[in-house]
Design a protein around this motif. Structure first.
Motif, PDB file in Angstrom:
ATOM      1  N   GLY A 167      -1.007  22.312  17.338  1.00 27.80           N
ATOM      2  CA  GLY A 167      -0.772  21.707  18.661  1.00 27.80           C
ATOM      3  C   GLY A 167      -1.453  20.350  18.757  1.00 27.80           C
ATOM      4  O   GLY A 167      -0.988  19.454  19.476  1.00 27.80           O
ATOM      5  N   SER A 168      -2.527  20.156  17.951  1.00 27.05           N
ATOM      6  CA  SER A 168      -3.249  18.873  17.983  1.00 27.05           C
ATOM      7  C   SER A 168      -2.558  17.804  17.130  1.00 27.05           C
ATOM      8  O   SER A 168      -2.970  16.645  17.119  1.00 27.05           O
ATOM      9  CB  SER A 168      -4.678  19.074  17.475  1.00 27.05           C
ATOM     10  N   PHE A 169      -1.499  18.218  16.416  1.00 25.55           N
ATOM     11  CA  PHE A 169      -0.740  17.234  15.608  1.00 25.55           C
ATOM     12  C   PHE A 169       0.341  16.559  16.452  1.00 25.55           C
ATOM     13  O   PHE A 169       0.936  15.568  16.069  1.00 25.55           O
ATOM     14  CB  PHE A 169      -0.057  17.931  14.422  1.00 25.55           C
ATOM     15  N   VAL A 170       0.665  17.179  17.606  1.00 23.64           N
ATOM     16  CA  VAL A 170       1.867  16.774  18.348  1.00 23.64           C
ATOM     17  C   VAL A 170       1.568  15.571  19.240  1.00 23.64           C
ATOM     18  O   VAL A 170       0.739  15.654  20.143  1.00 23.64           O
ATOM     19  CB  VAL A 170       2.391  17.932  19.226  1.00 23.64           C
ATOM     20  N   VAL A 171       2.266  14.459  18.947  1.00 26.20           N
ATOM     21  CA  VAL A 171       2.088  13.270  19.804  1.00 26.20           C
ATOM     22  C   VAL A 171       3.190  13.191  20.854  1.00 26.20           C
ATOM     23  O   VAL A 171       3.051  12.551  21.874  1.00 26.20           O
ATOM     24  CB  VAL A 171       2.053  11.957  18.978  1.00 26.20           C
ATOM     25  N   LYS A 172       4.328  13.897  20.566  1.00 28.28           N
ATOM     26  CA  LYS A 172       5.419  13.865  21.560  1.00 28.28           C
ATOM     27  C   LYS A 172       6.288  15.100  21.363  1.00 28.28           C
ATOM     28  O   LYS A 172       6.539  15.518  20.231  1.00 28.28           O
ATOM     29  CB  LYS A 172       6.269  12.596  21.347  1.00 28.28           C
ATOM     30  N   LEU A 173       6.721  15.682  22.496  1.00 28.17           N
ATOM     31  CA  LEU A 173       7.616  16.850  22.436  1.00 28.17           C
ATOM     32  C   LEU A 173       8.675  16.646  23.518  1.00 28.17           C
ATOM     33  O   LEU A 173       8.333  16.411  24.674  1.00 28.17           O
ATOM     34  CB  LEU A 173       6.815  18.133  22.685  1.00 28.17           C
ATOM     35  N   VAL A 174       9.918  16.709  23.113  1.00 28.53           N
ATOM     36  CA  VAL A 174      11.013  16.548  24.085  1.00 28.53           C
ATOM     37  C   VAL A 174      11.839  17.824  24.069  1.00 28.53           C
ATOM     38  O   VAL A 174      12.461  18.162  23.067  1.00 28.53           O
ATOM     39  CB  VAL A 174      11.909  15.339  23.740  1.00 28.53           C
ATOM     40  N   GLY A 175      11.748  18.589  25.174  1.00 30.28           N
ATOM     41  CA  GLY A 175      12.490  19.860  25.275  1.00 30.28           C
ATOM     42  C   GLY A 175      11.537  21.012  25.478  1.00 30.28           C
ATOM     43  O   GLY A 175      10.407  20.839  25.925  1.00 30.28           O
ATOM     44  N   SER A 176      12.008  22.210  25.118  1.00 33.62           N
ATOM     45  CA  SER A 176      11.267  23.451  25.403  1.00 33.62           C
ATOM     46  C   SER A 176      10.153  23.698  24.394  1.00 33.62           C
ATOM     47  O   SER A 176      10.385  23.728  23.175  1.00 33.62           O
ATOM     48  CB  SER A 176      12.249  24.632  25.376  1.00 33.62           C
ATOM     49  N   TYR A 177       8.936  23.905  24.916  1.00 37.03           N
ATOM     50  CA  TYR A 177       7.789  24.255  24.057  1.00 37.03           C
ATOM     51  C   TYR A 177       7.954  25.674  23.502  1.00 37.03           C
ATOM     52  O   TYR A 177       7.766  25.906  22.310  1.00 37.03           O
ATOM     53  CB  TYR A 177       6.496  24.156  24.882  1.00 37.03           C
ATOM     54  N   THR A 178       8.341  26.632  24.359  1.00 35.95           N
ATOM     55  CA  THR A 178       8.452  28.027  23.896  1.00 35.95           C
ATOM     56  C   THR A 178       9.536  28.146  22.817  1.00 35.95           C
ATOM     57  O   THR A 178       9.478  29.008  21.962  1.00 35.95           O
ATOM     58  CB  THR A 178       8.749  28.996  25.071  1.00 35.95           C
ATOM     59  N   ASN A 179      10.485  27.217  22.869  1.00 33.70           N
ATOM     60  CA  ASN A 179      11.531  27.208  21.835  1.00 33.70           C
ATOM     61  C   ASN A 179      10.920  26.947  20.461  1.00 33.70           C
ATOM     62  O   ASN A 179      11.337  27.519  19.455  1.00 33.70           O
ATOM     63  CB  ASN A 179      12.550  26.103  22.166  1.00 33.70           C
ATOM     64  N   VAL A 180       9.899  26.085  20.424  1.00 34.73           N
ATOM     65  CA  VAL A 180       9.238  25.783  19.141  1.00 34.73           C
ATOM     66  C   VAL A 180       8.464  27.006  18.648  1.00 34.73           C
ATOM     67  O   VAL A 180       8.526  27.381  17.476  1.00 34.73           O
ATOM     68  CB  VAL A 180       8.289  24.575  19.280  1.00 34.73           C
ATOM     69  N   VAL A 181       7.791  27.687  19.575  1.00 25.67           N
ATOM     70  CA  VAL A 181       6.992  28.864  19.193  1.00 25.67           C
ATOM     71  C   VAL A 181       7.895  29.956  18.615  1.00 25.67           C
ATOM     72  O   VAL A 181       7.537  30.649  17.672  1.00 25.67           O
ATOM     73  CB  VAL A 181       6.196  29.411  20.390  1.00 25.67           C
ATOM     74  N   GLY A 182       9.126  30.060  19.176  1.00 23.39           N
ATOM     75  CA  GLY A 182      10.048  31.026  18.569  1.00 23.39           C
ATOM     76  C   GLY A 182      11.019  31.699  19.520  1.00 23.39           C
ATOM     77  O   GLY A 182      11.875  32.458  19.081  1.00 23.39           O
ATOM     78  N   LEU A 183      10.894  31.427  20.852  1.00 21.79           N
ATOM     79  CA  LEU A 183      11.865  32.013  21.793  1.00 21.79           C
ATOM     80  C   LEU A 183      11.899  31.147  23.052  1.00 21.79           C
ATOM     81  O   LEU A 183      10.924  31.109  23.812  1.00 21.79           O
ATOM     82  CB  LEU A 183      11.447  33.441  22.169  1.00 21.79           C
ATOM     83  N   PRO A 184      12.998  30.421  23.292  1.00 27.63           N
ATOM     84  CA  PRO A 184      13.062  29.571  24.493  1.00 27.63           C
ATOM     85  C   PRO A 184      13.147  30.445  25.734  1.00 27.63           C
ATOM     86  O   PRO A 184      14.188  31.046  26.026  1.00 27.63           O
ATOM     87  CB  PRO A 184      14.354  28.775  24.276  1.00 27.63           C
ATOM     88  N   LEU A 185      12.034  30.531  26.468  1.00 27.21           N
ATOM     89  CA  LEU A 185      11.953  31.558  27.528  1.00 27.21           C
ATOM     90  C   LEU A 185      12.940  31.306  28.665  1.00 27.21           C
ATOM     91  O   LEU A 185      13.615  32.215  29.134  1.00 27.21           O
ATOM     92  CB  LEU A 185      10.523  31.631  28.083  1.00 27.21           C
ATOM     93  N   TYR A 186      13.038  30.042  29.108  1.00 24.49           N
ATOM     94  CA  TYR A 186      13.956  29.774  30.227  1.00 24.49           C
ATOM     95  C   TYR A 186      15.378  30.226  29.871  1.00 24.49           C
ATOM     96  O   TYR A 186      16.023  30.991  30.592  1.00 24.49           O
ATOM     97  CB  TYR A 186      13.930  28.273  30.574  1.00 24.49           C
TER      98      TYR A 186
END
Ligand code: TTP
Length: 206
Positions: A167-186
């Motif tokens: 998480g400390s490597f990420v300088v920018k994220l566009v879209g769903s965070y939970t999608n990256v973890v493994g399941l887009p909750l919304y």
């Protein structure tokens, strides 16, 4: 409205169980499905995520077919794919795979595609692929060596887990965070409630 006791999660991913729990949903059964996840020649990461998530759900359906205990069940499956351009990064099981992935991800943007597949009790198949754009900082040799010794890359698409040190490597994220973890909750809850599942059943005080 259908209750949690009718949900089968065709997954062995603790992250997916945690994400559903975060939304108050506890599957009645976990049914990890072991399918061949090898990408086809020049397969697009979006198509791979769709194909594998559907394949896992269909495999779980085949496993419960004809068993009256599962009549009325919903089956949910997912698959997460990390790509740099068209290049699909592996789910890393060996340290040299993780090292190459991190060197590739360093200082550039990549995309994370998670396919979600829901099979309803009447055997309707619903699927979605959600993608998130992620940009990593330039990773120093020390960053990479320390990350590799953390072991957090084990069993992760693209060799990292955004919910941990990465998480400390990420300088920018566009879209769903939970999608990256493994399941887009919304999107997953929208899919479930759209097909008659009571997503609010577990929203009680913990
Ligand atoms: C990119 C990324 C992936 N991951 C994990 C989610 C998934 O568990 C894994 C991607 O591999 P998957 O093949 O999608 O899932 P899995 O093999 O872990 O579990 P199953 O097939 O049984 O559902 O990588 C993270 O935990 N954090 C991240 O930031």
């Amino acid at each position: 409205m259908a209750q949690t006791d009718t949900l089968i999660l065709a997954s062995g991913s603790p992250r997916r169980v945690e994400l559903l729990a975060q939304a108050g949903i506890e599957p009645a059964r976990l049914m990890p499905m072991d399918i061949d996840e090898t990408p086809k020649r020049s397969e697009h990461p979006r198509s791979l995520a769709r194909r594998l998530s559907t394949g896992k759900a269909q495999a779980a359906l085949a496993a419960i077919k004809g068993d009256p205990a599962f009549a009325g069940s919903y089956i949910l499956a997912a698959d997460t794919v990390v790509s740099v351009g068209r290049r699909i990064l592996p789910k890393t099981e060996m340290i040299d795979e993780a090292s190459s992935a991190l060197h590739l991800l360093s200082g550039r943007s990549h995309r994370v595609f998670t396919g979600v597949c829901l099979i309803t009790p009447d055997r309707t198949v619903r699927q979605k692929v959600i993608d998130t754009k992620v940009r990593f900082k330039r990773l120093s040799t020390t960053d990479i060596e320390a990350y590799l010794s953390s072991g957090q890359w084990r069993g992760k698409a693209g060799g990292y887990a955004i919910q941990g040190i990465a998480g400390s490597f990420v300088v920018k994220l566009v879209g769903s965070y939970t999608n990256v973890v493994g399941l887009p909750l919304y999107e997953t809850l929208a899919l479930l409630s759209g097909e008659g599942f009571d997503v609010h059943a577990g929203w009680t005080d913990a």
